[in-house]
Design a protein around this motif. Structure first.
Motif, mmCIF file in Angstrom:
data_model
loop_
_atom_site.group_PDB
_atom_site.id
_atom_site.type_symbol
_atom_site.label_atom_id
_atom_site.label_comp_id
_atom_site.label_asym_id
_atom_site.label_seq_id
_atom_site.Cartn_x
_atom_site.Cartn_y
_atom_site.Cartn_z
ATOM 1 N N SER A 25 0.858 -1.189 0.000
ATOM 2 C CA SER A 25 0.000 0.000 0.000
ATOM 3 C C SER A 25 0.889 1.233 0.000
ATOM 4 C CB SER A 25 -0.920 0.020 1.225
ATOM 5 O OG SER A 25 -1.847 -1.047 1.177
ATOM 6 N N LEU A 26 0.552 2.189 -0.849
ATOM 7 C CA LEU A 26 1.304 3.431 -0.954
ATOM 8 C C LEU A 26 0.341 4.603 -0.962
ATOM 9 C CD1 LEU A 26 3.783 2.496 -3.849
ATOM 10 C CD2 LEU A 26 4.293 2.513 -1.407
ATOM 11 N N GLU A 27 0.848 5.763 -0.553
ATOM 12 C CA GLU A 27 0.094 6.993 -0.724
ATOM 13 C C GLU A 27 0.517 7.643 -2.031
ATOM 14 O OE1 GLU A 27 0.661 9.515 2.644
ATOM 15 O OE2 GLU A 27 -0.486 8.236 4.005
ATOM 16 N N VAL A 28 -0.368 8.448 -2.597
ATOM 17 C CA VAL A 28 -0.070 9.135 -3.845
ATOM 18 C C VAL A 28 1.262 9.887 -3.705
ATOM 19 C CG1 VAL A 28 -0.794 10.945 -5.443
ATOM 20 C CG2 VAL A 28 -2.482 9.365 -4.498
ATOM 21 N N GLY A 29 2.157 9.648 -4.662
ATOM 22 C CA GLY A 29 3.458 10.308 -4.648
ATOM 23 C C GLY A 29 4.571 9.480 -4.034
ATOM 24 N N GLN A 30 4.226 8.436 -3.286
ATOM 25 C CA GLN A 30 5.246 7.602 -2.665
ATOM 26 C C GLN A 30 5.849 6.631 -3.676
ATOM 27 O OE1 GLN A 30 3.324 5.747 0.781
ATOM 28 N NE2 GLN A 30 4.376 7.191 2.123
ATOM 29 N N GLN A 31 7.066 6.140 -3.353
ATOM 30 C CA GLN A 31 7.743 5.151 -4.188
ATOM 31 C C GLN A 31 8.224 3.991 -3.316
ATOM 32 O OE1 GLN A 31 10.815 7.713 -5.999
ATOM 33 N NE2 GLN A 31 9.771 7.431 -7.965
ATOM 34 N N GLN A 32 8.349 2.816 -3.929
ATOM 35 C CA GLN A 32 8.870 1.664 -3.203
ATOM 36 C C GLN A 32 9.517 0.700 -4.196
ATOM 37 O OE1 GLN A 32 6.423 -0.074 -0.131
ATOM 38 N NE2 GLN A 32 7.218 -2.130 -0.526
ATOM 39 N N ASN A 33 10.712 0.226 -3.833
ATOM 40 C CA ASN A 33 11.385 -0.791 -4.635
ATOM 41 C C ASN A 33 10.789 -2.157 -4.328
ATOM 42 O OD1 ASN A 33 13.592 0.341 -6.292
ATOM 43 N ND2 ASN A 33 14.342 1.110 -4.311
ATOM 44 N N LEU A 34 10.444 -2.904 -5.349
ATOM 45 C CA LEU A 34 9.940 -4.258 -5.161
ATOM 46 C C LEU A 34 11.120 -5.217 -5.031
ATOM 47 C CD1 LEU A 34 6.975 -4.414 -7.706
ATOM 48 C CD2 LEU A 34 6.895 -3.997 -5.245
ATOM 49 N N VAL A 35 11.148 -5.921 -3.925
ATOM 50 C CA VAL A 35 12.212 -6.896 -3.682
ATOM 51 C C VAL A 35 11.744 -8.247 -4.209
ATOM 52 C CG1 VAL A 35 13.623 -8.033 -1.934
ATOM 53 C CG2 VAL A 35 12.970 -5.622 -1.642
ATOM 54 N N TYR A 36 12.573 -8.901 -4.982
ATOM 55 C CA TYR A 36 12.184 -10.184 -5.569
ATOM 56 C C TYR A 36 13.352 -11.167 -5.506
ATOM 57 C CZ TYR A 36 14.877 -8.673 -9.640
ATOM 58 O OH TYR A 36 15.893 -8.254 -10.455
ATOM 59 N N THR A 37 13.009 -12.426 -5.646
ATOM 60 C CA THR A 37 14.017 -13.490 -5.719
ATOM 61 C C THR A 37 13.809 -14.242 -7.026
ATOM 62 O OG1 THR A 37 14.036 -13.781 -3.325
ATOM 63 C CG2 THR A 37 14.918 -15.592 -4.651
ATOM 64 N N ILE A 38 14.877 -14.445 -7.766
ATOM 65 C CA ILE A 38 14.798 -15.222 -9.000
ATOM 66 C C ILE A 38 15.703 -16.443 -8.880
ATOM 67 C CG2 ILE A 38 16.631 -13.917 -10.183
ATOM 68 C CD1 ILE A 38 14.805 -14.195 -12.755
ATOM 69 N N THR A 39 15.200 -17.562 -9.278
ATOM 70 C CA THR A 39 15.938 -18.824 -9.191
ATOM 71 C C THR A 39 16.091 -19.406 -10.604
ATOM 72 O OG1 THR A 39 14.983 -19.233 -7.010
ATOM 73 C CG2 THR A 39 15.984 -21.108 -8.124
ATOM 74 N N PRO A 40 17.282 -19.844 -10.995
ATOM 75 C CA PRO A 40 18.542 -19.852 -10.249
ATOM 76 C C PRO A 40 18.988 -18.437 -9.841
ATOM 77 C CG PRO A 40 18.699 -21.195 -12.216
ATOM 78 C CD PRO A 40 17.454 -20.414 -12.342
ATOM 79 N N GLU A 41 19.726 -18.351 -8.764
ATOM 80 C CA GLU A 41 20.138 -17.061 -8.220
ATOM 81 C C GLU A 41 20.894 -16.258 -9.263
ATOM 82 O OE1 GLU A 41 22.603 -15.266 -4.374
ATOM 83 O OE2 GLU A 41 22.467 -17.431 -4.704
ATOM 84 N N ASN A 42 20.469 -14.971 -9.371
ATOM 85 C CA ASN A 42 21.101 -14.039 -10.316
ATOM 86 C C ASN A 42 21.018 -14.520 -11.772
ATOM 87 O OD1 ASN A 42 21.840 -12.269 -8.267
ATOM 88 N ND2 ASN A 42 23.805 -13.331 -7.944
ATOM 89 N N TYR A 43 19.983 -15.314 -12.053
ATOM 90 C CA TYR A 43 19.869 -15.823 -13.426
ATOM 91 C C TYR A 43 19.570 -14.692 -14.398
ATOM 92 C CZ TYR A 43 17.904 -18.051 -17.547
ATOM 93 O OH TYR A 43 17.637 -18.403 -18.841
ATOM 94 N N ALA A 44 18.677 -13.761 -14.009
ATOM 95 C CA ALA A 44 18.242 -12.756 -14.966
ATOM 96 C C ALA A 44 17.629 -11.555 -14.263
ATOM 97 C CB ALA A 44 17.224 -13.364 -15.930
ATOM 98 N N THR A 45 17.464 -10.494 -15.038
ATOM 99 C CA THR A 45 16.689 -9.332 -14.596
ATOM 100 C C THR A 45 15.321 -9.410 -15.261
ATOM 101 O OG1 THR A 45 18.659 -7.957 -14.395
ATOM 102 C CG2 THR A 45 16.545 -6.811 -14.568
ATOM 103 N N PRO A 46 14.239 -9.529 -14.508
ATOM 104 C CA PRO A 46 12.917 -9.685 -15.129
ATOM 105 C C PRO A 46 12.411 -8.388 -15.757
ATOM 106 C CG PRO A 46 12.703 -9.528 -12.762
ATOM 107 C CD PRO A 46 14.177 -9.592 -13.046
#
Length: 262
Positions: A25-46
């Protein structure tokens, strides 16, 4: 070596993507980085996409920006592997003393709830000295007895005929949603006038004076010929006291301010 996904990339069947949070949940104007895990580790940037960029956008590296109220789904994709995060964007919350200006409704915030998303505002102006009721309605039992719900009190006066109640009529004439405060609602903003007056003054309003007496919409609880008003008091913990006065011939000048719930 970090692999960069493309829209047509066919990722190996063992590649998976998972967001740390599936809902944010964010307020108008706010920003947030989405943290994700990709397997195999460091395989790609989605690849990131938003289902509604009018509500929330997302950058190539997963930074979400809240644009307007609503809901959007952020999808991370690498070939057949996908993950989603639901984004709820809410209006920026208000604090007591803030200036409120939405769709032509203006006032100063004196009460907040739900982290400032909802609350009540006080009109920037106040009436001249007005009667609570005109002659003939001074002894009329209106049933406006609530000490906490000024909107309900005002609605009762509207049903009877608002022109018979000048102070409430002044409040209603501010527009849809405005009403005359109950005794407790009135005491609430009067007690924090020092927090409200700077904003009122900044936006060209009439500051609240602790030498003025103000009507509430609350009719006398035991005597229908009276209505309750509030005033500054040195003998109260909040600095505010209340009393009853004749509706159609008060002992002195009694003013009124309108309130609005958002």
């Amino acid at each position: 070596m970090l692999f960069a996904c493309t829209e047509n990339e066919e990722a190996p069947v063992n590649v998976s993507i998972e967001f740390e949070a599936q809902n944010i949940s964010l307020e108008v104007g706010q920003q947030q980085n989405l943290v994700y895990t990709i397997t195999p580790e460091n395989y790609a940037t989605p690849i990131f996409q938003s289902s509604d960029e009018s509500v929330a956008t997302v950058s190539a590296d997963g930074l979400v920006t809240a644009v307007a109220t609503g809901n959007a789904i952020i999808t991370a994709t690498c070939g057949a592997a996908t993950a989603t995060c639901s984004v709820t964007v809410e209006a920026a919350g208000y604090a007591v003393g803030d200036f409120y200006d939405v769709d032509g409704v203006q006032g100063v915030v004196f009460e907040v709830e739900s982290n400032g998303v909802h609350g009540k505002i006080l009109s920037l102006d106040q009436s001249g000295a007005l009667l609570w009721a005109v002659s003939g309605y001074g002894s009329y039992n209106t049933g406006a007895k609530s000490e906490t719900d000024g909107k309900a009190n005002t609605e009762k006066l509207v049903e009877i005929g608002i022109s018979n109640f000048p102070a409430a009529e002044w409040c209603v004439n501010h527009g849809t949603g405005w009403y005359m405060p109950s005794i407790y609602e009135g005491e609430a903003w009067f007690a924090i006038m020092d927090q409200l007056n700077p904003t009122i003054s900044e936006h060209g309003g009439t500051i609240i004076s602790d030498s003025d007496y103000f009507w509430s919409s609350t009719e006398g609880l035991e005597d229908s010929t009276q209505a309750l008003y509030f005033y500054a008091s040195a003998f109260s913990d909040t600095g505010v006291s209340s009393y009853g006065d004749w509706k159609d011939y008060p002992e002195g000048d009694t003013y009124v301010r309108a309130i609005y719930a958002f």
